[in-house]
Design an enzyme around this catalytic site. Structure first.
Site, PDB file in Angstrom:
ATOM      1  N   ARG A  23       0.813  -0.625  -0.121  1.00  0.00           N
ATOM      2  CA  ARG A  23      -0.209   0.181   0.073  1.00  0.00           C
ATOM      3  C   ARG A  23       0.774   1.131   0.384  1.00  0.00           C
ATOM      4  O   ARG A  23       0.033   2.136   0.188  1.00  0.00           O
ATOM      5  CB  ARG A  23      -0.790  -0.400   1.034  1.00  0.00           C
ATOM      6  CG  ARG A  23      -2.006  -0.547   1.024  1.00  0.00           C
ATOM      7  CD  ARG A  23      -3.288  -0.501   0.601  1.00  0.00           C
ATOM      8  NE  ARG A  23      -4.064  -1.736   0.764  1.00  0.00           N
ATOM      9  CZ  ARG A  23      -5.142  -1.738   1.343  1.00  0.00           C
ATOM     10  NH1 ARG A  23      -5.455  -1.072   2.138  1.00  0.00           N
ATOM     11  NH2 ARG A  23      -6.008  -2.841   1.136  1.00  0.00           N
ATOM     12  N   ARG A  27      -2.764   6.498   0.686  1.00  0.00           N
ATOM     13  CA  ARG A  27      -3.566   7.938   0.986  1.00  0.00           C
ATOM     14  C   ARG A  27      -2.965   8.583   1.868  1.00  0.00           C
ATOM     15  O   ARG A  27      -3.128   9.479   2.556  1.00  0.00           O
ATOM     16  CB  ARG A  27      -4.783   7.487   1.715  1.00  0.00           C
ATOM     17  CG  ARG A  27      -6.540   7.418   1.313  1.00  0.00           C
ATOM     18  CD  ARG A  27      -7.576   6.656   2.086  1.00  0.00           C
ATOM     19  NE  ARG A  27      -7.047   5.079   2.731  1.00  0.00           N
ATOM     20  CZ  ARG A  27      -8.173   4.463   2.834  1.00  0.00           C
ATOM     21  NH1 ARG A  27      -9.518   5.474   2.878  1.00  0.00           N
ATOM     22  NH2 ARG A  27      -7.415   4.104   2.742  1.00  0.00           N
ATOM     23  N   ARG A  36      -7.355  11.806  -5.374  1.00  0.00           N
ATOM     24  CA  ARG A  36      -9.211  10.973  -5.241  1.00  0.00           C
ATOM     25  C   ARG A  36     -10.059  12.131  -4.887  1.00  0.00           C
ATOM     26  O   ARG A  36     -11.496  11.529  -4.680  1.00  0.00           O
ATOM     27  CB  ARG A  36      -8.724  10.417  -4.415  1.00  0.00           C
ATOM     28  CG  ARG A  36      -8.369   8.964  -4.704  1.00  0.00           C
ATOM     29  CD  ARG A  36      -9.040   7.853  -4.401  1.00  0.00           C
ATOM     30  NE  ARG A  36      -9.780   7.304  -4.178  1.00  0.00           N
ATOM     31  CZ  ARG A  36     -11.396   7.762  -3.603  1.00  0.00           C
ATOM     32  NH1 ARG A  36     -11.633   8.765  -4.337  1.00  0.00           N
ATOM     33  NH2 ARG A  36     -11.426   6.164  -2.684  1.00  0.00           N
ATOM     34  N   ASP A  72      -6.442  -2.772  -7.182  1.00  0.00           N
ATOM     35  CA  ASP A  72      -6.814  -3.626  -6.612  1.00  0.00           C
ATOM     36  C   ASP A  72      -7.151  -5.278  -6.100  1.00  0.00           C
ATOM     37  O   ASP A  72      -7.213  -5.579  -7.928  1.00  0.00           O
ATOM     38  CB  ASP A  72      -7.956  -3.079  -5.968  1.00  0.00           C
ATOM     39  CG  ASP A  72      -8.718  -3.126  -4.503  1.00  0.00           C
ATOM     40  OD1 ASP A  72      -8.175  -1.937  -2.886  1.00  0.00           O
ATOM     41  OD2 ASP A  72      -9.560  -4.275  -4.264  1.00  0.00           O
ATOM     42  N   TYR A 148     -15.191 -11.528   0.297  1.00  0.00           N
ATOM     43  CA  TYR A 148     -16.314 -10.154  -0.153  1.00  0.00           C
ATOM     44  C   TYR A 148     -16.945 -10.741  -1.126  1.00  0.00           C
ATOM     45  O   TYR A 148     -17.741 -10.248  -1.204  1.00  0.00           O
ATOM     46  CB  TYR A 148     -14.924  -9.608  -1.195  1.00  0.00           C
ATOM     47  CG  TYR A 148     -13.814  -8.309  -0.100  1.00  0.00           C
ATOM     48  CD1 TYR A 148     -14.173  -7.326   0.422  1.00  0.00           C
ATOM     49  CD2 TYR A 148     -12.898  -8.903  -0.118  1.00  0.00           C
ATOM     50  CE1 TYR A 148     -13.221  -6.955   1.466  1.00  0.00           C
ATOM     51  CE2 TYR A 148     -11.735  -8.597   0.262  1.00  0.00           C
ATOM     52  CZ  TYR A 148     -12.498  -6.970   1.026  1.00  0.00           C
ATOM     53  OH  TYR A 148     -11.466  -6.284   2.564  1.00  0.00           O
TER      54      TYR A 148
HETATM   55  O1  CP3 Z   1       0.334   0.479  -2.864  1.00  0.00           O
HETATM   56  C1  CP3 Z   1       0.038  -0.819  -3.429  1.00  0.00           C
HETATM   57  O2  CP3 Z   1       0.100  -1.485  -2.109  1.00  0.00           O
HETATM   58  C2  CP3 Z   1      -1.312  -1.167  -4.530  1.00  0.00           C
HETATM   59  C3  CP3 Z   1      -2.005  -1.250  -4.503  1.00  0.00           C
HETATM   60  C4  CP3 Z   1      -3.418  -1.588  -3.500  1.00  0.00           C
HETATM   61  C5  CP3 Z   1      -4.461  -1.424  -3.204  1.00  0.00           C
HETATM   62  N1  CP3 Z   1      -5.283  -2.297  -2.643  1.00  0.00           N
HETATM   63  C6  CP3 Z   1      -4.885  -0.341  -3.418  1.00  0.00           C
HETATM   64  C7  CP3 Z   1      -5.899   0.914  -2.524  1.00  0.00           C
HETATM   65  C8  CP3 Z   1      -3.379  -3.109  -3.448  1.00  0.00           C
HETATM   66  C9  CP3 Z   1      -1.914  -4.192  -3.067  1.00  0.00           C
HETATM   67  C10 CP3 Z   1      -4.122  -3.925  -2.763  1.00  0.00           C
HETATM   68  C11 CP3 Z   1      -4.591  -4.684  -1.984  1.00  0.00           C
HETATM   69  C12 CP3 Z   1      -5.826  -5.192  -1.506  1.00  0.00           C
HETATM   70  N2  CP3 Z   1      -6.420  -4.630  -0.861  1.00  0.00           N
HETATM   71  C13 CP3 Z   1      -5.771  -6.287  -0.671  1.00  0.00           C
HETATM   72  C14 CP3 Z   1      -5.057  -7.230   0.440  1.00  0.00           C
HETATM   73  C15 CP3 Z   1      -3.408  -6.677   1.401  1.00  0.00           C
HETATM   74  C16 CP3 Z   1      -4.280  -6.255   2.311  1.00  0.00           C
HETATM   75  O3  CP3 Z   1      -3.907  -5.246   2.881  1.00  0.00           O
HETATM   76  O4  CP3 Z   1      -4.889  -6.808   3.278  1.00  0.00           O
HETATM   77  C17 CP3 Z   1      -7.337  -6.427  -0.074  1.00  0.00           C
HETATM   78  C18 CP3 Z   1      -8.446  -7.119   1.509  1.00  0.00           C
HETATM   79  C19 CP3 Z   1      -8.083  -5.607  -0.260  1.00  0.00           C
HETATM   80  C20 CP3 Z   1      -9.336  -4.909  -0.663  1.00  0.00           C
HETATM   81  C21 CP3 Z   1      -9.423  -3.240  -0.280  1.00  0.00           C
HETATM   82  N3  CP3 Z   1      -9.603  -2.567  -1.280  1.00  0.00           N
HETATM   83  C22 CP3 Z   1      -9.855  -2.937   0.488  1.00  0.00           C
HETATM   84  C23 CP3 Z   1     -10.269  -3.419   1.952  1.00  0.00           C
HETATM   85  C24 CP3 Z   1      -9.569  -1.444   0.410  1.00  0.00           C
HETATM   86  C25 CP3 Z   1     -10.226  -0.107   1.495  1.00  0.00           C
HETATM   87  C26 CP3 Z   1      -8.877   0.197   1.983  1.00  0.00           C
HETATM   88  C27 CP3 Z   1      -9.460   1.202   3.588  1.00  0.00           C
HETATM   89  O5  CP3 Z   1      -8.924   1.465   3.992  1.00  0.00           O
HETATM   90  O6  CP3 Z   1     -10.157   1.777   2.940  1.00  0.00           O
HETATM   91  C28 CP3 Z   1      -9.807  -1.429  -0.486  1.00  0.00           C
HETATM   92  C29 CP3 Z   1      -9.148  -0.092  -1.431  1.00  0.00           C
HETATM   93  C30 CP3 Z   1      -7.859   0.352  -1.647  1.00  0.00           C
HETATM   94  N4  CP3 Z   1      -7.476  -0.413  -2.647  1.00  0.00           N
HETATM   95  C31 CP3 Z   1      -7.244   2.032  -1.517  1.00  0.00           C
HETATM   96  C32 CP3 Z   1      -6.817   1.704  -1.768  1.00  0.00           C
HETATM   97  C33 CP3 Z   1      -5.122   2.596  -2.235  1.00  0.00           C
HETATM   98  C34 CP3 Z   1      -8.477   3.028  -0.684  1.00  0.00           C
HETATM   99  C35 CP3 Z   1      -9.201   3.752  -1.304  1.00  0.00           C
HETATM  100  C36 CP3 Z   1      -9.080   4.944  -1.123  1.00  0.00           C
HETATM  101  O7  CP3 Z   1     -10.002   5.326  -0.515  1.00  0.00           O
HETATM  102  O8  CP3 Z   1      -8.310   5.977  -1.736  1.00  0.00           O
END
Ligand code: CP3
Length: 333
Positions: A23, A27, A36, A72, A148
């Site tokens: 990640r 943010r 965003r 994602d 999910y």
């Molecule tokens: O920088 C990176 O690592 C690359 C991008 C990446 C994202 N999600 C971007 C993202 C990667 C590798 C993921 C993986 C991901 N997404 C996982 C597996 C890893 C983990 O963290 O456990 C899971 C379970 C997800 C599903 C997901 N997508 C979640 C739980 C969320 C919400 C996160 C939150 O804190 O609200 C997302 C959205 C997401 N994916 C964001 C980002 C940067 C946040 C989007 C935003 O609000 O701008």
């Protein structure tokens, strides 16, 4: 010469541990928050120019040894017939989750066509980062994606999916297999478009009993890693010491969350490379603390076959200076 990150993932000698952060493009970076305001999350990941710009934000700030494509794990839901979006404050929402045990046998069309925006992003990243930096692709693991698809959103305990396993084990198996089939094609597609390393995030699979994990999840991980044409990393949270289940996946390297001691993990895993595992909350300490805790991990992990990373994703309010201190500590070795 191969990328530092690629060599470490294969367990080959490296002059220092390569470093990146899960990640890293998110943010905690001010420019991300600004972008965003203009684009929804899905618009951002589906527009290669924007996704490229976001992927490269942490590269411009920190020069990590790998850039992880901004995308994602949920992208594969759409080709399987699910619609989803990211709701702020809630997380991912699947609008049409699995309706019951008869709704699990999912097929998909042409991945290269349906997820063309990911391929285009990888091609662009390769043109930008040059020889020193690895481009990291990834996919969700079958259990985490099914979580999910069944719960319709984040579920801390994964109770809905675990209930399906108990009440309808064959439906559970079929659903996980549908995801496995698309993950295999998706990772091959990413590698074909220039991903140098790929990581499988089966983040939630640690909520299964070890017996269920071994019966239902491990064979699918083995199937996924079997024929990959690039070094791979497997990541599951809260494995409660069952690192054997990760080692047997066939991935080249094993990701560790912060609940395991990286030195003990090395002893258990033998010569299997590891990735991790600074507690993400440590980045809220002062810079001396960050450096000290990072050096401890590097020392415990020992030379070669270690990719420095956090034990999970960067928290959204993390100070940029802490991430800088983390990356620099690896580079000073
Ligand atoms: O920088 C990176 O690592 C690359 C991008 C990446 C994202 N999600 C971007 C993202 C990667 C590798 C993921 C993986 C991901 N997404 C996982 C597996 C890893 C983990 O963290 O456990 C899971 C379970 C997800 C599903 C997901 N997508 C979640 C739980 C969320 C919400 C996160 C939150 O804190 O609200 C997302 C959205 C997401 N994916 C964001 C980002 C940067 C946040 C989007 C935003 O609000 O701008």
């Amino acid at each position: 010469m191969d990328h530092l990150l690629v060599r470490a993932a294969r367990g080959e000698p490296t002059e220092r541990p390569p470093v990146w952060l899960m990640r890293q493009a998110g943010r905690h970076i001010p420019e991300y928050r600004e972008l965003r305001e203009e684009y929804s999350f899905l618009e951002a990941i589906k527009t290669p120019e924007i996704a490229e710009e976001i992927t490269l934000l942490p590269w411009e700030y920190y020069r990590p040894d790998g850039v992880v494509m901004f995308s994602d794990i949920l992208t594969v839901l759409e080709p399987l017939g699910f619609s989803y979006h990211i709701e702020s404050g809630v997380g991912p929402v699947v609008e049409n989750p699995v309706s019951g045990p008869d709704d699990v046998d999912r097929t998909f069309g042409n991945v290269a066509h349906e997820l063309d925006y990911v391929g285009e992003l990888l091609v662009r990243l390769n043109q930008r980062v040059g020889d020193e930096t690895a481009v990291i692709g990834f996919a969700g693991g079958p259990f985490t994606l099914a979580s999910y698809a069944v719960a319709g959103g984040p579920s801390r305990t994964n109770m809905p999916l675990r209930k399906l396993r108990a009440a309808h084990p064959e439906a559970f198996r079929t659903l996980l297999q549908s995801f496995t089939d698309i993950i295999k094609e998706y990772l091959a597609f990413q590698i074909g478009n220039g991903a140098d390393v790929v990581q499988l995030f089966d983040t939630y699979a640690g909520t299964l009993t070890p017996e269920d994990y071994r019966e239902f999840v491990l064979p699918l991980h083995q199937e996924i890693f079997e024929d990959l044409n690039a070094p791979s990393i497997v990541f599951v949270r809260r494995m409660n010491g069952r690192l054997d289940l990760l080692k047997e996946s066939g991935a080249d390297a094993v990701g560790l969350d912060w609940t395991v001691d990286i030195g003990e993990a090395r002893e258990q895993l033998g010569d299997v490379p590891v990735q991790g595992n600074l507690d993400p909350s440590y980045l809220f300490g002062d810079q001396e603390f960050v450096r000290e805790k990072t050096r401890e991990i590097i020392e415990k992990a020992g030379p070669d076959g270690h990719i420095l990373n956090l034990g999970h994703g960067v928290n959204k309010d993390t100070p940029v200076e802490s991430v800088e201190a983390f990356v620099e500590t690896a580079k000073e070795i």
